[in-house]
Write a protein that holds these residues in place. Sequence first.
Motif, PDB file in Angstrom:
ATOM      1  N   ASN A  53       0.825  -1.208   0.000  1.00  0.00           N
ATOM      2  CA  ASN A  53       0.000   0.000   0.000  1.00  0.00           C
ATOM      3  C   ASN A  53       0.855   1.252   0.000  1.00  0.00           C
ATOM      4  O   ASN A  53       0.544   2.222  -0.690  1.00  0.00           O
ATOM      5  CB  ASN A  53      -0.954  -0.003   1.196  1.00  0.00           C
ATOM      6  N   GLU A  54       1.945   1.242   0.766  1.00  0.00           N
ATOM      7  CA  GLU A  54       2.849   2.390   0.792  1.00  0.00           C
ATOM      8  C   GLU A  54       3.525   2.574  -0.563  1.00  0.00           C
ATOM      9  O   GLU A  54       3.680   3.698  -1.037  1.00  0.00           O
ATOM     10  CB  GLU A  54       3.881   2.226   1.895  1.00  0.00           C
ATOM     11  N   ALA A  57       0.949   4.027  -2.874  1.00  0.00           N
ATOM     12  CA  ALA A  57       0.726   5.433  -2.560  1.00  0.00           C
ATOM     13  C   ALA A  57       1.870   6.288  -3.102  1.00  0.00           C
ATOM     14  O   ALA A  57       1.643   7.369  -3.650  1.00  0.00           O
ATOM     15  CB  ALA A  57       0.586   5.626  -1.056  1.00  0.00           C
ATOM     16  N   TRP A  61       1.537   9.158  -5.909  1.00  0.00           N
ATOM     17  CA  TRP A  61       2.002  10.512  -5.639  1.00  0.00           C
ATOM     18  C   TRP A  61       2.936  10.986  -6.743  1.00  0.00           C
ATOM     19  O   TRP A  61       2.869  12.136  -7.166  1.00  0.00           O
ATOM     20  CB  TRP A  61       2.691  10.578  -4.285  1.00  0.00           C
TER      21      TRP A  61
END
Length: 70
Positions: A53-54, A57, A61
């Motif tokens: 998930n990081e 993300a 971004w």
Amino acid sequence: MNINNFKSIALSIDSYTKLKHLAEYRFEMPQSMAKVAAFFIGKAYDSFEQAENEKHAEETWELVKDFNPI
């Protein structure tokens, strides 16, 4: 036993011995080897999901960080 809820795996003797030791001594009270395996697999899976998930993300971004609305 419900075959839709439980599956068997083969472990090496070394892994089996370590799992048995963890089941007996890792927690306040001895636990079943199945519960200990499920606990550690759950922890590893949660860490994996969080990292994924990081990463997602961060990739998202990168796509929008330079966006300037008109």
